[in-house]
Design an enzyme around this catalytic site. Structure first.
Site, short mmCIF file in Angstrom:
data_model
loop_
_atom_site.label_atom_id
_atom_site.label_comp_id
_atom_site.label_asym_id
_atom_site.label_seq_id
_atom_site.Cartn_x
_atom_site.Cartn_y
_atom_site.Cartn_z
N GLY A 195 0.82 -1.21 0.00
CA GLY A 195 0.00 0.00 0.00
C GLY A 195 0.85 1.26 0.00
O GLY A 195 0.61 2.18 0.77
N GLY A 222 -1.28 7.60 0.41
CA GLY A 222 -1.30 7.81 1.85
C GLY A 222 0.04 7.76 2.54
O GLY A 222 1.08 8.16 2.00
N GLY A 269 1.88 5.23 3.39
CA GLY A 269 2.84 4.29 2.80
C GLY A 269 3.65 4.96 1.69
O GLY A 269 4.86 4.75 1.56
N SER A 317 -3.75 0.08 14.31
CA SER A 317 -4.50 1.28 14.69
C SER A 317 -4.84 1.23 16.17
O SER A 317 -4.82 0.16 16.80
CB SER A 317 -5.79 1.35 13.87
OG SER A 317 -6.59 2.45 14.28
N TYR A 343 -13.32 -2.96 10.74
CA TYR A 343 -11.99 -2.34 10.62
C TYR A 343 -11.21 -2.57 11.92
O TYR A 343 -10.05 -3.02 11.90
CB TYR A 343 -12.14 -0.84 10.36
CG TYR A 343 -10.84 -0.08 10.34
CD1 TYR A 343 -10.02 -0.08 9.21
CD2 TYR A 343 -10.42 0.66 11.45
CE1 TYR A 343 -8.82 0.63 9.20
CE2 TYR A 343 -9.22 1.37 11.44
CZ TYR A 343 -8.43 1.35 10.31
OH TYR A 343 -7.23 2.03 10.29
N1 LIG Z 1 -5.17 7.43 8.02
C1 LIG Z 1 -5.15 7.28 9.32
O1 LIG Z 1 -5.41 8.21 10.09
C2 LIG Z 1 -4.78 5.95 9.92
C3 LIG Z 1 -4.86 5.81 11.32
C4 LIG Z 1 -4.49 4.57 11.88
C5 LIG Z 1 -4.03 3.56 11.06
N2 LIG Z 1 -3.96 3.74 9.70
C6 LIG Z 1 -3.49 2.62 8.87
O2 LIG Z 1 -2.47 3.10 8.01
C7 LIG Z 1 -2.41 2.27 6.83
C8 LIG Z 1 -2.34 3.16 5.60
O3 LIG Z 1 -3.55 3.90 5.53
P1 LIG Z 1 -3.69 5.29 4.75
O4 LIG Z 1 -4.46 6.16 5.65
O5 LIG Z 1 -2.37 5.73 4.23
O6 LIG Z 1 -4.67 4.83 3.58
P2 LIG Z 1 -4.79 5.18 2.03
O7 LIG Z 1 -4.24 6.52 1.71
O8 LIG Z 1 -6.22 4.91 1.71
O9 LIG Z 1 -3.84 4.10 1.33
C9 LIG Z 1 -4.14 2.76 1.38
C10 LIG Z 1 -3.15 1.95 0.56
O10 LIG Z 1 -3.55 0.58 0.64
C11 LIG Z 1 -3.70 0.07 -0.68
N3 LIG Z 1 -4.79 -0.90 -0.77
C12 LIG Z 1 -6.07 -0.76 -0.36
N4 LIG Z 1 -6.79 -1.86 -0.67
C13 LIG Z 1 -5.94 -2.70 -1.30
C14 LIG Z 1 -6.09 -3.98 -1.88
N5 LIG Z 1 -7.25 -4.63 -1.93
N6 LIG Z 1 -5.01 -4.56 -2.46
C15 LIG Z 1 -3.82 -3.91 -2.46
N7 LIG Z 1 -3.61 -2.70 -1.94
C16 LIG Z 1 -4.67 -2.10 -1.36
C17 LIG Z 1 -4.01 1.29 -1.54
O11 LIG Z 1 -3.65 0.98 -2.87
P3 LIG Z 1 -4.31 1.69 -4.15
O12 LIG Z 1 -3.44 2.87 -4.45
O13 LIG Z 1 -4.26 0.63 -5.18
O14 LIG Z 1 -5.71 2.10 -3.74
C18 LIG Z 1 -3.13 2.35 -0.90
O15 LIG Z 1 -1.82 2.26 -1.41
C19 LIG Z 1 -3.66 1.37 6.90
O16 LIG Z 1 -3.29 0.09 7.34
C20 LIG Z 1 -4.53 2.07 7.93
O17 LIG Z 1 -5.41 1.17 8.58
C21 LIG Z 1 -4.32 4.91 9.11
#
Ligand SMILES: NC(=O)c1ccc[n+]([C@@H]2O[C@H](COP(=O)([O-])OP(=O)(O)OC[C@H]3O[C@@H](n4cnc5c(N)ncnc54)[C@H](OP(=O)(O)O)[C@@H]3O)[C@@H](O)[C@H]2O)c1
Length: 275
Positions: free
Chosen positions: A12, A16, A18, A144, A167
């Site tokens: 990922g 975001g 990542g 999380s 989630y």
């Molecule tokens: N945002 C927050 O505040 C927060 C808080 C706590 C924990 N987290 C954790 O941080 C991590 C990253 O989250 P983010 O906020 O950066 O989210 P994000 O911007 O939505 O990015 C999610 C990433 O996961 C990939 N992904 C989603 N579904 C997938 C699938 N079926 N197969 C392969 N790749 C997939 C997406 O790829 P595509 O580009 O192909 O869509 C994207 O690269 C997650 O595990 C989330 O639970 C986030």
């Protein structure tokens, strides 16, 4: 840890936090393996890294909503590399991504459990030989603070489905796996830790959920980068961090019987008969 020349896979990393972490590590000289579903988003990141004067990352395209996709990703990495210094399981979907309703993965598993947890479980086991070859090496599971206990009578949440609960269940499962795997890997030189990066970072997942962001990817990225390369966490394993601070997870994470049940179920669902 000096990241120059280290091989790092971040799932990922096309979006975001990542994506941010991948860019930072490329700037530190790491050999980056980026992953996502979308080739144009991967190309945009690759171009950005190259424009900044760093070597192009290798892109692995895989849909983690399918265990076959996870196996293909692992096989591709195994074919291309003989060692892996860091695996970051970061890919995930939020509580409202593509709607809050219940959906199944390609394998018939509840989708948030499948993408956020089971995919990382299978990927870690498939890539363990590469991580062991690079020891001391690290696994970082991006979980999380949102955690909900697993009801072992209805892990796939077929009754009273709620996207937030699904989630949070998947995120606690990641932490339980982290503690369990750390025990198994004692003495191997491979450490595994989990973290809550930051609260409501400005990412697609948060925006899709209709939530106003309150922190940045830089803040969450700093916490992830610390677990990837921080000297202060070298040798530490089986821990959960809230940002930069060690924290307690939900009590179920420390329930040995619950972890054993989750492990047995996950091995069966992932088609790993024994490891
Ligand atoms: N945002 C927050 O505040 C927060 C808080 C706590 C924990 N987290 C954790 O941080 C991590 C990253 O989250 P983010 O906020 O950066 O989210 P994000 O911007 O939505 O990015 C999610 C990433 O996961 C990939 N992904 C989603 N579904 C997938 C699938 N079926 N197969 C392969 N790749 C997939 C997406 O790829 P595509 O580009 O192909 O869509 C994207 O690269 C997650 O595990 C989330 O639970 C986030």
């Amino acid at each position: 840890m000096n990241m120059a020349g280290k091989t790092v896979l971040i799932t990922g990393s096309t979006d975001g936090v990542g994506r941010y972490v991948a860019g930072q590590l490329a700037a530190d000289g790491a050999r980056m393996l980026i992953h996502g579903r979308d080739t144009s988003r991967a190309k945009a990141l690759t171009d950005e890294i190259v424009r900044a004067g760093h070597p192009a990352p290798t892109f692995y395209q895989a849909d983690l909503a399918s265990l076959a996709g996870v196996r293909e990703l692992a096989d591709a990495v195994l074919a291309d590399h003989s060692r892996l210094d860091v695996l970051v399981s970061n890919a995930g979907i939020g509580s409202r991504t593509s709607g809050p309703e219940r959906r199944n993965s390609a394998d018939g598993h509840e989708l948030r459990f499948a993408v956020n947890y089971l995919a990382g479980f299978l990927l870690a086991y498939r890539l363990l030989p590469l991580l062991k070859a690079a020891a001391p090496s690290r696994i970082v599971n991006v979980a999380s603070l949102g955690q909900h206990p697993i009801d072992f009578d209805d892990v796939m949440i077929t009754r009273n489905y709620d996207g937030s609960r699904a989630y949070a269940q998947s995120k606690l499962a990641q932490i339980m796996f982290t503690i369990d795997l750390a025990e198994e890997l004692k003495g191997s030189g491979v450490t595994v830790n989990a973290l809550h990066p930051a609260t409501y970072m400005n990412t697609t997942m948060v925006r899709e959920g209709g939530i106003a962001p309150i922190s940045t990817v830089e803040k969450g990225g700093e916490a992830i980068l610390r677990l990837i390369s921080g000297d202060d966490v070298a040798g530490k394993s089986g821990l959960f961090f809230n940002g930069l601070h060690e924290a307690r997870a939900h009590p179920q994470a420390y329930d040995v019987a619950a972890r054993q049940r989750l492990r047995a179920l996950s091995l069966e669902l992932a088609g790993l008969s024994s490891v």
